[in-house]
Design a protein around this motif. Structure first.
Motif, mmCIF file in Angstrom:
data_model
loop_
_atom_site.group_PDB
_atom_site.id
_atom_site.type_symbol
_atom_site.label_atom_id
_atom_site.label_comp_id
_atom_site.label_asym_id
_atom_site.label_seq_id
_atom_site.Cartn_x
_atom_site.Cartn_y
_atom_site.Cartn_z
ATOM 1 N N PRO A 3 -41.159 16.409 112.233
ATOM 2 C CA PRO A 3 -40.499 15.212 112.780
ATOM 3 C C PRO A 3 -39.497 15.544 113.878
ATOM 4 C CG PRO A 3 -40.534 15.129 110.379
ATOM 5 C CD PRO A 3 -40.988 16.508 110.762
ATOM 6 N N LEU A 4 -38.820 16.684 113.751
ATOM 7 C CA LEU A 4 -37.845 17.069 114.766
ATOM 8 C C LEU A 4 -38.523 17.324 116.106
ATOM 9 C CD1 LEU A 4 -34.922 17.982 115.492
ATOM 10 C CD2 LEU A 4 -35.620 20.288 114.858
ATOM 11 N N LEU A 5 -39.626 18.067 116.076
ATOM 12 C CA LEU A 5 -40.308 18.422 117.313
ATOM 13 C C LEU A 5 -41.194 17.300 117.844
ATOM 14 C CD1 LEU A 5 -41.241 22.158 116.615
ATOM 15 C CD2 LEU A 5 -39.275 21.215 117.825
ATOM 16 N N ALA A 6 -41.334 16.228 117.065
ATOM 17 C CA ALA A 6 -42.073 15.058 117.558
ATOM 18 C C ALA A 6 -41.214 14.194 118.469
ATOM 19 C CB ALA A 6 -42.581 14.228 116.385
ATOM 20 N N THR A 7 -39.898 14.436 118.461
ATOM 21 C CA THR A 7 -39.001 13.653 119.300
ATOM 22 C C THR A 7 -39.088 14.128 120.750
ATOM 23 O OG1 THR A 7 -37.122 15.146 119.030
ATOM 24 C CG2 THR A 7 -37.443 13.455 117.345
ATOM 25 N N PRO A 8 -38.762 13.255 121.704
ATOM 26 C CA PRO A 8 -38.774 13.671 123.122
ATOM 27 C C PRO A 8 -37.476 14.346 123.558
ATOM 28 C CG PRO A 8 -38.282 11.339 122.957
ATOM 29 C CD PRO A 8 -38.514 11.818 121.542
ATOM 30 N N ALA A 9 -36.613 14.637 122.626
ATOM 31 C CA ALA A 9 -35.303 15.214 122.974
ATOM 32 C C ALA A 9 -35.462 16.564 123.655
ATOM 33 C CB ALA A 9 -34.454 15.365 121.717
ATOM 34 N N SER A 10 -34.499 16.896 124.486
ATOM 35 C CA SER A 10 -34.494 18.182 125.182
ATOM 36 C C SER A 10 -34.508 19.326 124.178
ATOM 37 C CB SER A 10 -33.253 18.291 126.071
ATOM 38 O OG SER A 10 -33.043 19.619 126.506
ATOM 39 N N ARG A 11 -35.484 20.207 124.323
ATOM 40 C CA ARG A 11 -35.574 21.345 123.401
ATOM 41 C C ARG A 11 -34.386 22.290 123.577
ATOM 42 N NH1 ARG A 11 -38.347 18.188 121.512
ATOM 43 N NH2 ARG A 11 -40.557 18.315 121.000
ATOM 44 N N LEU A 12 -33.917 22.447 124.798
ATOM 45 C CA LEU A 12 -32.783 23.336 125.037
ATOM 46 C C LEU A 12 -31.525 22.789 124.359
ATOM 47 C CD1 LEU A 12 -31.877 25.918 126.452
ATOM 48 C CD2 LEU A 12 -31.297 24.533 128.456
ATOM 49 N N ALA A 13 -31.331 21.462 124.454
ATOM 50 C CA ALA A 13 -30.175 20.851 123.800
ATOM 51 C C ALA A 13 -30.286 20.949 122.282
ATOM 52 C CB ALA A 13 -30.047 19.393 124.227
ATOM 53 N N LEU A 14 -31.489 20.735 121.745
ATOM 54 C CA LEU A 14 -31.701 20.880 120.304
ATOM 55 C C LEU A 14 -31.393 22.297 119.852
ATOM 56 C CD1 LEU A 14 -35.052 18.959 119.633
ATOM 57 C CD2 LEU A 14 -32.823 18.432 118.647
ATOM 58 N N PHE A 15 -31.885 23.256 120.633
ATOM 59 C CA PHE A 15 -31.783 24.665 120.274
ATOM 60 C C PHE A 15 -30.345 25.139 120.333
ATOM 61 C CE2 PHE A 15 -32.474 29.234 121.251
ATOM 62 C CZ PHE A 15 -33.253 29.561 120.159
ATOM 63 N N ALA A 40 -34.546 35.342 125.153
ATOM 64 C CA ALA A 40 -35.699 35.768 124.351
ATOM 65 C C ALA A 40 -35.914 34.832 123.164
ATOM 66 C CB ALA A 40 -35.485 37.201 123.854
ATOM 67 N N ALA A 41 -34.820 34.383 122.548
ATOM 68 C CA ALA A 41 -34.929 33.481 121.396
ATOM 69 C C ALA A 41 -35.534 32.146 121.805
ATOM 70 C CB ALA A 41 -33.554 33.274 120.767
ATOM 71 N N TYR A 42 -35.068 31.592 122.920
ATOM 72 C CA TYR A 42 -35.591 30.298 123.368
ATOM 73 C C TYR A 42 -37.061 30.411 123.773
ATOM 74 C CZ TYR A 42 -35.913 25.847 125.798
ATOM 75 O OH TYR A 42 -36.297 24.592 126.204
ATOM 76 N N ALA A 43 -37.415 31.528 124.409
ATOM 77 C CA ALA A 43 -38.815 31.737 124.787
ATOM 78 C C ALA A 43 -39.708 31.805 123.550
ATOM 79 C CB ALA A 43 -38.945 33.022 125.609
ATOM 80 N N LEU A 44 -39.257 32.505 122.510
ATOM 81 C CA LEU A 44 -40.035 32.567 121.264
ATOM 82 C C LEU A 44 -40.121 31.194 120.603
ATOM 83 C CD1 LEU A 44 -39.061 35.843 119.348
ATOM 84 C CD2 LEU A 44 -41.254 35.231 120.340
ATOM 85 N N PHE A 45 -39.021 30.460 120.629
ATOM 86 C CA PHE A 45 -38.998 29.124 120.041
ATOM 87 C C PHE A 45 -40.058 28.239 120.691
ATOM 88 C CE2 PHE A 45 -37.357 24.756 119.932
ATOM 89 C CZ PHE A 45 -37.098 24.603 118.581
ATOM 90 N N ARG A 46 -40.119 28.235 122.022
ATOM 91 C CA ARG A 46 -41.098 27.401 122.712
ATOM 92 C C ARG A 46 -42.516 27.920 122.504
ATOM 93 N NH1 ARG A 46 -39.278 23.458 126.013
ATOM 94 N NH2 ARG A 46 -41.378 22.730 125.497
ATOM 95 N N LEU A 47 -42.669 29.242 122.446
ATOM 96 C CA LEU A 47 -43.991 29.823 122.217
ATOM 97 C C LEU A 47 -44.525 29.426 120.851
ATOM 98 C CD1 LEU A 47 -46.320 31.787 122.913
ATOM 99 C CD2 LEU A 47 -44.926 33.622 121.920
ATOM 100 N N PHE A 48 -43.697 29.570 119.818
ATOM 101 C CA PHE A 48 -44.146 29.241 118.467
ATOM 102 C C PHE A 48 -44.323 27.737 118.293
ATOM 103 C CE2 PHE A 48 -42.007 33.364 116.900
ATOM 104 C CZ PHE A 48 -43.167 34.076 117.175
#
Length: 262
Positions: free
Chosen positions: A90-102, A241-249
């Protein structure tokens, strides 16, 4: 921009309250304050027995290092628990900015780490042979802040791995305690074997502890600027590196429909 800031501040606060609502004051005090207190006392008295360094060496090293408890464990839980609690999809289904979430999830843990480190210095002043000139407090606070942020970035990386790994908390425990050995907390980095020194200088905390020790004996901030900048760059590298892995996964999880599978 306003939406991203709201997600950053409000979303990070709500996430912290949701994931850690089970923590009672008694549990917080014994875990986040009691454990650092006894760590500082143990290594300081051990240092007195060995007579290798003075009290300040062990007090500063451990009082800065204990900030990593919140930074690493908290950040790992802040990301990986979304998967374990079944709230990741449900969290990743939102259109919110991933960088802001992270990044929003990091803010409470940075604040918590600063509180724990300040508590460590305060009890060291009250119970041990440690004093700090008032004029050095702002510089030391800045060093601890940068170091805490850097350690939080490492926690972000481990937490991002937790989006795919089965048991990321073992890795968090391993990293936290290895930092005691590799980052010059109780043994000067220069005294470590060459390969351990190289690993330690590639980790957060190492340069921050060196800068904090110099500030504690009266060095002005400009004299430790290089160490502080290096600590910040190390933290930035781990955060990227953490944000890149987050988006990759996240992308792989969407393609394979496996965001919350174990």
């Amino acid at each position: 921009m306003t939406s991203a800031l709201r997600v950053f501040f409000v979303g990070g606060t709500i996430s912290y309250r949701a994931l850690f609502n089970w923590i009672r004051p008694g549990m917080y005090v014994t875990t986040m304050l009691g454990s650092p207190l006894f760590q500082i006392l143990f290594f300081t008295y051990l240092g007195r027995y060995t007579r290798n360094e003075n009290d300040a060496f062990f007090i500063v090293g451990n009082a800065v290092q204990v900030a990593a408890m919140s930074s690493i464990y908290g950040m790992v839980m802040g990301i990986a628990n979304e998967r374990q609690f079944g709230t990741l999809s449900p969290l990743l289904a939102t259109p919110a900015s991933r960088l802001a979430l992270f990044l929003g999830r990091a803010l409470p843990f940075i604040a918590n780490g600063l509180v724990v480190s300040a508590f460590g210095f305060a009890v060291s002043w009250a119970l041990l042979d440690f004093s700090l000139d008032r004029s050095d407090v702002p510089a030391l606070a800045l060093v601890v802040l940068v170091t805490t942020v850097s350690c939080t970035a490492l926690g972000m990386l481990i937490g991002s791995i937790g989006l795919r790994a089965r048991d990321v908390f073992f890795a968090a425990n391993l990293v936290y305690f290895l930092m005691l050995l590799f980052c010059g907390v109780n043994v000067a980095v220069d005294d470590l074997p060459g390969w351990m020194e190289a690993v330690g200088r590639a980790l957060p905390l190492t340069h921050g502890i060196e800068a904090a020790r110099e500030v504690a004996v009266g060095a002005p901030l400009r004299d430790v600027g290089g160490l502080v900048a290096t600590e910040a760059l190390v933290g930035l590298a781990y955060a990227v590196a953490a944000y890149a892995l987050f988006r990759l996964f996240e992308g792989e999880g969407r393609r394979r429909a496996s965001l919350e599978s174990f």
